[in-house]
Scaffold this active site. Structure first.
Site, PDB file in Angstrom:
ATOM      1  N   ASP A  70      -9.725  10.791 -11.588  1.00  0.00           N
ATOM      2  CA  ASP A  70      -8.880  11.928 -11.949  1.00  0.00           C
ATOM      3  C   ASP A  70      -9.467  13.174 -11.305  1.00  0.00           C
ATOM      4  OD1 ASP A  70      -6.839  13.425 -13.180  1.00  0.00           O
ATOM      5  OD2 ASP A  70      -8.117  13.906 -14.877  1.00  0.00           O
ATOM      6  N   SER A  71      -8.618  14.170 -11.123  1.00  0.00           N
ATOM      7  CA  SER A  71      -9.097  15.431 -10.573  1.00  0.00           C
ATOM      8  C   SER A  71     -10.009  16.155 -11.554  1.00  0.00           C
ATOM      9  CB  SER A  71      -7.909  16.329 -10.212  1.00  0.00           C
ATOM     10  OG  SER A  71      -7.129  16.593 -11.362  1.00  0.00           O
ATOM     11  N   TYR A  76      -5.801  20.152  -9.349  1.00  0.00           N
ATOM     12  CA  TYR A  76      -5.011  19.718  -8.200  1.00  0.00           C
ATOM     13  C   TYR A  76      -3.552  20.191  -8.285  1.00  0.00           C
ATOM     14  CZ  TYR A  76      -8.408  16.179  -6.475  1.00  0.00           C
ATOM     15  OH  TYR A  76      -9.495  15.523  -5.957  1.00  0.00           O
ATOM     16  N   GLY A  77      -3.111  20.558  -9.479  1.00  0.00           N
ATOM     17  CA  GLY A  77      -1.686  20.750  -9.738  1.00  0.00           C
ATOM     18  C   GLY A  77      -0.938  21.650  -8.781  1.00  0.00           C
ATOM     19  N   CYS A 113      -4.225  10.120 -12.871  1.00  0.00           N
ATOM     20  CA  CYS A 113      -3.868  11.517 -12.624  1.00  0.00           C
ATOM     21  C   CYS A 113      -2.440  11.525 -12.098  1.00  0.00           C
ATOM     22  CB  CYS A 113      -4.820  12.117 -11.594  1.00  0.00           C
ATOM     23  SG  CYS A 113      -4.389  13.774 -11.012  1.00  0.00           S
ATOM     24  N   ASN A 114      -1.539  12.213 -12.788  1.00  0.00           N
ATOM     25  CA  ASN A 114      -0.140  12.232 -12.361  1.00  0.00           C
ATOM     26  C   ASN A 114       0.045  12.942 -11.034  1.00  0.00           C
ATOM     27  OD1 ASN A 114       1.947  11.156 -14.522  1.00  0.00           O
ATOM     28  ND2 ASN A 114       0.226  12.037 -15.643  1.00  0.00           N
ATOM     29  N   THR A 115      -0.693  14.033 -10.823  1.00  0.00           N
ATOM     30  CA  THR A 115      -0.543  14.777  -9.570  1.00  0.00           C
ATOM     31  C   THR A 115      -0.982  13.929  -8.386  1.00  0.00           C
ATOM     32  OG1 THR A 115      -0.924  16.860 -10.751  1.00  0.00           O
ATOM     33  CG2 THR A 115      -1.167  16.884  -8.368  1.00  0.00           C
ATOM     34  N   GLU A 117      -8.784  22.761 -20.615  1.00  0.00           N
ATOM     35  CA  GLU A 117     -10.096  22.632 -19.992  1.00  0.00           C
ATOM     36  C   GLU A 117     -11.032  23.788 -20.346  1.00  0.00           C
ATOM     37  OE1 GLU A 117     -10.066  21.506 -15.902  1.00  0.00           O
ATOM     38  OE2 GLU A 117      -9.429  19.477 -16.446  1.00  0.00           O
ATOM     39  N   CYS A 167       1.189  14.335 -17.947  1.00  0.00           N
ATOM     40  CA  CYS A 167      -0.111  14.834 -17.504  1.00  0.00           C
ATOM     41  C   CYS A 167      -1.116  14.273 -18.485  1.00  0.00           C
ATOM     42  CB  CYS A 167      -0.151  16.362 -17.492  1.00  0.00           C
ATOM     43  SG  CYS A 167      -1.810  17.035 -17.123  1.00  0.00           S
ATOM     44  N   THR A 168      -2.190  13.717 -17.976  1.00  0.00           N
ATOM     45  CA  THR A 168      -3.134  13.029 -18.853  1.00  0.00           C
ATOM     46  C   THR A 168      -3.970  13.987 -19.697  1.00  0.00           C
ATOM     47  OG1 THR A 168      -4.679  12.884 -16.976  1.00  0.00           O
ATOM     48  CG2 THR A 168      -3.265  10.970 -17.417  1.00  0.00           C
ATOM     49  N   HIS A 169      -3.872  15.300 -19.428  1.00  0.00           N
ATOM     50  CA  HIS A 169      -4.507  16.286 -20.304  1.00  0.00           C
ATOM     51  C   HIS A 169      -3.729  16.477 -21.603  1.00  0.00           C
ATOM     52  CE1 HIS A 169      -6.677  17.466 -16.684  1.00  0.00           C
ATOM     53  NE2 HIS A 169      -7.389  18.333 -17.369  1.00  0.00           N
TER      54      HIS A 169
END
Length: 276
Positions: A11-12, A43-44, A74-76, A159, A193-195
């Site tokens: 993931d980023s 990365y978004g 990571c979706n992006t 974050e 989004c995994t966040h």
């Protein structure tokens, strides 16, 4: 570590740890290696070219550590880099390795969650602009209507540890109001989004009770269980001692460990990696 063949999770930043958590719960016997490119996150808002460059560099690092299978949690990265990696990069020196993403397995099942056949997708600017979910969901559920909403402030809030504080409520409600305004018939919200699972309680609080809120972790984990069962040539090459290692491109590993533990739900001790 040269004799180990773990599953790589990329993931980023930290969000992929929510997916890793679900995968480790469903497949605890395997060795895992998590790589967070937090030194270059987020990365978004980056270009397709840059995201592909960063993602492929990170994937190659995981290959070099012995990972025969890498999950882009990571979706992006899945939206902007996976196709090129699968169709071009792997052919140039990595014919036996495999790289999987999170968008396709989610798209394969998300339509089953909706009774009204209308779904809202919440994601980063990069994921939304790629229209990957629109295209992938249409392949499996052509009659489902999909609305998208970018939520660019959610990842920074999470974050920076502000997601569970009152100050984040305004921005949670703002984006939810925007997606619901696009259609009153939406009955399923995909957290693309995994966040975003860290905001799940607040998200539910600002939505009507009849709307399903769907994170990706369990979906991706179930898909990986199925993939491994269908690919014995991969499964037989994976080592099974339950070891989990964490790596980051942020030189302040203590800071990474603090936030990673919050996402993973268990203690994380990481090592610093300098890619360049």
């Amino acid at each position: 570590m040269t004799n180990k063949h773990p599953i790589g999770i990329f993931d980023s930043g930290f969000g992929g740890l929510t997916v890793f958590r679900s995968i480790a719960e469903q497949l605890p016997q395997y060795d895992y290696m998590y790589f967070g490119d937090t030194g270059r996150a987020p990365y978004g808002n980056r270009s397709f070219k840059t995201i592909h460059e960063y993602t492929w560099e990170s994937v190659q690092w995981l290959f070099a550590q012995g990972c025969p299978l890498v999950i882009l949690a990571c979706n992006t990265a899945s939206a902007k880099a996976l196709r090129t990696i699968q169709q071009q990069d792997l052919k140039n020196g990595y014919p036996t390795q495999r790289v999987l993403g999170v968008i396709r397995p989610t798209a394969e099942v998300i339509g089953n969650y909706s009774k009204t056949q209308e779904i809202g997708v919440l994601g980063t600017k990069g994921t939304v602009q790629s229209e990957s979910y629109l295209m992938e969901i249409a392949k499996f559920f052509p009659d489902v209507k999909v609305e998208q909403q970018a939520c660019p402030l959610w990842v920074p809030l999470i974050e920076n540890g502000e997601h569970d504080k009152p100050g984040s409520d305004y921005f949670v409600k703002e984006y939810l109001d925007a997606i619901i305004a696009k259609s009153a018939n939406i009955d399923t919200i995909l957290l693309a989004c995994t966040h975003y699972p860290l905001l799940q309680d607040k998200i539910k609080a600002y939505l009507p009770a009849n709307i399903n809120v769907v994170p990706q972790g369990d979906i991706v984990a179930k898909s990986l269980v199925d993939y491994i069962s269908r690919h014995p040539e991969i499964e037989q090459n994976l080592t099974k001692t339950g070891i989990r290692n964490f790596f980051t491109t942020t030189d302040d590993t203590a800071d990474f460990n603090k936030y990673a533990t919050m996402f993973f739900g268990g203690e994380v001790q990481s090592e610093y990696v300098a890619l360049k």
